[in-house]
Design a protein around this motif. Structure first.
Motif, PDB file in Angstrom:
ATOM      1  N   PHE A  12     -28.450  37.512 -27.580  1.00  0.00           N
ATOM      2  CA  PHE A  12     -29.152  36.228 -27.599  1.00  0.00           C
ATOM      3  C   PHE A  12     -29.320  35.607 -26.208  1.00  0.00           C
ATOM      4  CE2 PHE A  12     -27.049  36.177 -31.908  1.00  0.00           C
ATOM      5  CZ  PHE A  12     -28.211  36.417 -32.624  1.00  0.00           C
ATOM      6  N   ALA A  13     -28.266  35.595 -25.419  1.00  0.00           N
ATOM      7  CA  ALA A  13     -28.337  34.920 -24.122  1.00  0.00           C
ATOM      8  C   ALA A  13     -27.315  35.517 -23.148  1.00  0.00           C
ATOM      9  CB  ALA A  13     -28.082  33.423 -24.280  1.00  0.00           C
ATOM     10  N   GLY A  14     -27.681  35.509 -21.875  1.00  0.00           N
ATOM     11  CA  GLY A  14     -26.763  35.954 -20.829  1.00  0.00           C
ATOM     12  C   GLY A  14     -26.910  37.399 -20.416  1.00  0.00           C
ATOM     13  N   GLY A  15     -27.767  38.170 -21.117  1.00  0.00           N
ATOM     14  CA  GLY A  15     -27.919  39.586 -20.781  1.00  0.00           C
ATOM     15  C   GLY A  15     -28.324  39.795 -19.335  1.00  0.00           C
ATOM     16  N   GLY A  16     -27.691  40.732 -18.673  1.00  0.00           N
ATOM     17  CA  GLY A  16     -27.920  40.989 -17.252  1.00  0.00           C
ATOM     18  C   GLY A  16     -26.762  40.518 -16.404  1.00  0.00           C
ATOM     19  N   SER A  17     -26.029  39.498 -16.894  1.00  0.00           N
ATOM     20  CA  SER A  17     -24.860  39.026 -16.157  1.00  0.00           C
ATOM     21  C   SER A  17     -23.663  39.954 -16.358  1.00  0.00           C
ATOM     22  CB  SER A  17     -24.490  37.608 -16.582  1.00  0.00           C
ATOM     23  OG  SER A  17     -23.972  37.570 -17.894  1.00  0.00           O
ATOM     24  N   ASP A  18     -23.827  40.962 -17.232  1.00  0.00           N
ATOM     25  CA  ASP A  18     -22.764  41.949 -17.469  1.00  0.00           C
ATOM     26  C   ASP A  18     -22.863  43.140 -16.533  1.00  0.00           C
ATOM     27  OD1 ASP A  18     -25.177  42.606 -18.809  1.00  0.00           O
ATOM     28  OD2 ASP A  18     -24.133  44.011 -20.103  1.00  0.00           O
ATOM     29  N   ILE A  19     -23.776  43.073 -15.563  1.00  0.00           N
ATOM     30  CA  ILE A  19     -23.912  44.128 -14.559  1.00  0.00           C
ATOM     31  C   ILE A  19     -22.987  43.821 -13.385  1.00  0.00           C
ATOM     32  CG2 ILE A  19     -25.520  45.212 -12.930  1.00  0.00           C
ATOM     33  CD1 ILE A  19     -27.740  44.710 -14.958  1.00  0.00           C
ATOM     34  N   ALA A  20     -22.302  44.854 -12.891  1.00  0.00           N
ATOM     35  CA  ALA A  20     -21.248  44.657 -11.891  1.00  0.00           C
ATOM     36  C   ALA A  20     -21.726  43.926 -10.642  1.00  0.00           C
ATOM     37  CB  ALA A  20     -20.634  46.003 -11.511  1.00  0.00           C
ATOM     38  N   SER A  21     -22.955  44.205 -10.205  1.00  0.00           N
ATOM     39  CA  SER A  21     -23.450  43.565  -8.985  1.00  0.00           C
ATOM     40  C   SER A  21     -23.488  42.051  -9.111  1.00  0.00           C
ATOM     41  CB  SER A  21     -24.846  44.095  -8.636  1.00  0.00           C
ATOM     42  OG  SER A  21     -25.767  43.808  -9.668  1.00  0.00           O
ATOM     43  N   PHE A  22     -23.544  41.551 -10.341  1.00  0.00           N
ATOM     44  CA  PHE A  22     -23.526  40.100 -10.555  1.00  0.00           C
ATOM     45  C   PHE A  22     -22.134  39.599 -10.904  1.00  0.00           C
ATOM     46  CE2 PHE A  22     -23.740  36.313 -13.218  1.00  0.00           C
ATOM     47  CZ  PHE A  22     -24.483  35.473 -12.404  1.00  0.00           C
ATOM     48  N   TYR A  23     -21.473  40.198 -11.932  1.00  0.00           N
ATOM     49  CA  TYR A  23     -20.224  39.597 -12.399  1.00  0.00           C
ATOM     50  C   TYR A  23     -19.082  39.756 -11.401  1.00  0.00           C
ATOM     51  CZ  TYR A  23     -18.417  44.174 -14.133  1.00  0.00           C
ATOM     52  OH  TYR A  23     -17.975  45.468 -14.248  1.00  0.00           O
ATOM     53  N   GLU A  24     -19.123  40.765 -10.531  1.00  0.00           N
ATOM     54  CA  GLU A  24     -18.060  40.908  -9.537  1.00  0.00           C
ATOM     55  C   GLU A  24     -18.085  39.780  -8.512  1.00  0.00           C
ATOM     56  OE1 GLU A  24     -18.483  44.816  -7.930  1.00  0.00           O
ATOM     57  OE2 GLU A  24     -17.418  45.780  -9.601  1.00  0.00           O
ATOM     58  N   LYS A  25     -19.215  39.133  -8.375  1.00  0.00           N
ATOM     59  CA  LYS A  25     -19.358  38.003  -7.457  1.00  0.00           C
ATOM     60  C   LYS A  25     -19.270  36.665  -8.181  1.00  0.00           C
ATOM     61  CE  LYS A  25     -22.558  36.016  -4.055  1.00  0.00           C
ATOM     62  NZ  LYS A  25     -23.889  36.171  -3.404  1.00  0.00           N
ATOM     63  N   ASN A  26     -19.859  36.585  -9.372  1.00  0.00           N
ATOM     64  CA  ASN A  26     -19.999  35.298 -10.043  1.00  0.00           C
ATOM     65  C   ASN A  26     -19.286  35.190 -11.388  1.00  0.00           C
ATOM     66  OD1 ASN A  26     -22.303  34.145  -8.231  1.00  0.00           O
ATOM     67  ND2 ASN A  26     -23.067  36.168  -8.856  1.00  0.00           N
ATOM     68  N   GLY A  27     -18.898  36.311 -11.969  1.00  0.00           N
ATOM     69  CA  GLY A  27     -18.487  36.317 -13.364  1.00  0.00           C
ATOM     70  C   GLY A  27     -19.728  36.251 -14.237  1.00  0.00           C
ATOM     71  N   GLY A  28     -19.649  36.737 -15.451  1.00  0.00           N
ATOM     72  CA  GLY A  28     -20.811  36.743 -16.334  1.00  0.00           C
ATOM     73  C   GLY A  28     -20.407  36.472 -17.762  1.00  0.00           C
ATOM     74  N   CYS A  29     -21.396  36.219 -18.623  1.00  0.00           N
ATOM     75  CA  CYS A  29     -21.095  36.029 -20.038  1.00  0.00           C
ATOM     76  C   CYS A  29     -22.341  36.300 -20.874  1.00  0.00           C
ATOM     77  CB  CYS A  29     -20.562  34.627 -20.319  1.00  0.00           C
ATOM     78  SG  CYS A  29     -21.646  33.289 -19.800  1.00  0.00           S
ATOM     79  N   VAL A  30     -22.119  36.795 -22.081  1.00  0.00           N
ATOM     80  CA  VAL A  30     -23.185  37.153 -23.006  1.00  0.00           C
ATOM     81  C   VAL A  30     -22.775  36.729 -24.412  1.00  0.00           C
ATOM     82  CG1 VAL A  30     -24.402  39.081 -24.107  1.00  0.00           C
ATOM     83  CG2 VAL A  30     -24.022  39.108 -21.641  1.00  0.00           C
ATOM     84  N   LEU A  31     -23.735  36.227 -25.177  1.00  0.00           N
ATOM     85  CA  LEU A  31     -23.489  35.959 -26.589  1.00  0.00           C
ATOM     86  C   LEU A  31     -24.416  36.856 -27.400  1.00  0.00           C
ATOM     87  CD1 LEU A  31     -22.807  32.513 -28.188  1.00  0.00           C
ATOM     88  CD2 LEU A  31     -24.067  34.266 -29.441  1.00  0.00           C
ATOM     89  N   SER A  32     -23.838  37.613 -28.321  1.00  0.00           N
ATOM     90  CA  SER A  32     -24.628  38.566 -29.112  1.00  0.00           C
ATOM     91  C   SER A  32     -23.996  38.773 -30.477  1.00  0.00           C
ATOM     92  CB  SER A  32     -24.728  39.911 -28.386  1.00  0.00           C
ATOM     93  OG  SER A  32     -23.474  40.579 -28.396  1.00  0.00           O
ATOM     94  N   THR A  33     -24.737  39.447 -31.345  1.00  0.00           N
ATOM     95  CA  THR A  33     -24.187  39.863 -32.632  1.00  0.00           C
ATOM     96  C   THR A  33     -24.530  41.322 -32.878  1.00  0.00           C
ATOM     97  OG1 THR A  33     -24.034  39.360 -35.003  1.00  0.00           O
ATOM     98  CG2 THR A  33     -26.225  39.237 -34.017  1.00  0.00           C
ATOM     99  N   THR A  34     -23.659  42.012 -33.573  1.00  0.00           N
ATOM    100  CA  THR A  34     -24.005  43.349 -34.054  1.00  0.00           C
ATOM    101  C   THR A  34     -24.680  43.209 -35.414  1.00  0.00           C
ATOM    102  OG1 THR A  34     -21.722  43.583 -34.862  1.00  0.00           O
ATOM    103  CG2 THR A  34     -22.291  44.661 -32.779  1.00  0.00           C
TER     104      THR A  34
END
Length: 324
Positions: A12-34
């Protein structure tokens, strides 16, 4: 014979922030459902003990697993020190359609190999191993959300920490609101197969740019806001957050959207969809829209050239279906 399954996911939201080049600098988060669509894997001993057999959209029969062309299967078998097995793969949804199929496959396979060896893994270990294989061993420029979603299952908020660890929080939404949320989500198949690696490789490089990094930070804030709103049963907030997230996401890399996709999105919005997004890395696959009940007939008519795809929630994640 071991049979396992792992679910596809809708992010739903936050996709792309789970890539290391971003989260290693800023932290990331994603909300999703299976969702209740799965990759299925079966494994049993080969009739000829010197042969390793793989059946998916093609067939491979080798005496040395290094000859396998399926990189994920080869890496998983090497790590498990297994040969002389026959593996079959089936799925409810085509690969490359934006629902996390590659990682669901990896997780289902790892679960099957563990069971075949009479071993077991926690949800966390299964997700970590899938990430290690896909990202570290195979060098795919992808994030971590899909592996965790396929392993854990459910409607979850994932936080990706700078040190590489991941926190999984179940979204505490009431049963009534969760049912209503599902009713207001429409999923359409637009066709095609995206090249996730190419799109994500460009996005990874773009993450170094200040404006792209700013967009991803805003997408993380949207994921956090969505968690808050859902946990307060304000499900209509999903529409606006999906819309804002899509406007930001489509700027992250050139292959995420297209004139055709933009046209479909505008048709849905004009017909009454509050918001939506293309699922996955971009370019093809499925489009998700949040549409209140009174507007759904109009949106379906506006998108009548597309195939509507019915789904429900999955809550279990990767599971063993059969073991004997």
């Amino acid at each position: 014979m071991i049979i396992t399954k792992a679910p596809f996911r809708v992010s739903f939201a936050g996709g792309g922030s789970d890539i290391a080049s971003f989260y290693e600098k800023n932290g990331g988060c994603v909300l999703s459902t299976t969702i209740d669509k799965y990759v299925y894997l079966s494994i049993h001993p080969s009739f000829h003990k010197n042969e390793t057999i793989l059946r998916y959209k093609k067939s491979e029969v080798v005496e040395n697993i290094n000859e396998l062309s399926h990189d994920i299967v080869k890496a998983c078998l090497e790590n498990a020190h297994l040969t002389g097995v026959e593996i079959h793969s089936d799925a409810d949804v085509p690969a490359g359609s934006g629902l996390g199929s590659s990682s669901a496959f990896t997780v289902a396979l790892l679960e099957a190999l563990e069971a075949y060896k009479n071993e077991s893994s926690s949800k966390e270990k299964l997700a970590q191993e899938a990430c290690d294989i896909e990202i570290n061993q195979l060098g795919n420029p992808i994030g971590k959300q899909d592996q965790y979603a396929a392993s854990y299952g459910g409607l979850n908020f994932y936080r990706f920490h700078k040190d590489g660890s991941v926190t999984v929080e179940n979204v505490k939404i009431s049963d009534e609101a969760k049912i209503e949320l599902k009713k207001n989500l429409l999923l359409f198949y637009i066709g095609g197969v995206h090249d996730a690696s190419k799109i994500l490789a460009e996005q990874t490089e773009n993450n170094k740019k200040v404006d792209k990094e700013k967009s991803l930070k805003e997408m993380c804030h949207l994921a956090e806001r969505l968690k808050y709103e859902l946990e307060h049963d304000n499900i209509d907030a999903m529409g606006d957050i999906l819309h804002q997230n899509w406007r930001l996401k489509r700027t992250l890399a050139s292959g995420i959207s297209s004139p055709m996709i933009d046209g479909l999105y505008e048709k849905a919005r004009q017909a009454g969809a509050m918001g939506g997004k293309l699922l996955g890395a971009g370019g093809a696959g499925f489009m998700l829209f949040y549409v209140t009940a009174d507007k759904q007939a109009a949106v379906k008519q506006a998108l009548s050239e597309l195939t509507e795809f019915d789904f429900d929630y999955d809550t279990k994640g990767a599971t063993i279906c059969y073991a004997e």
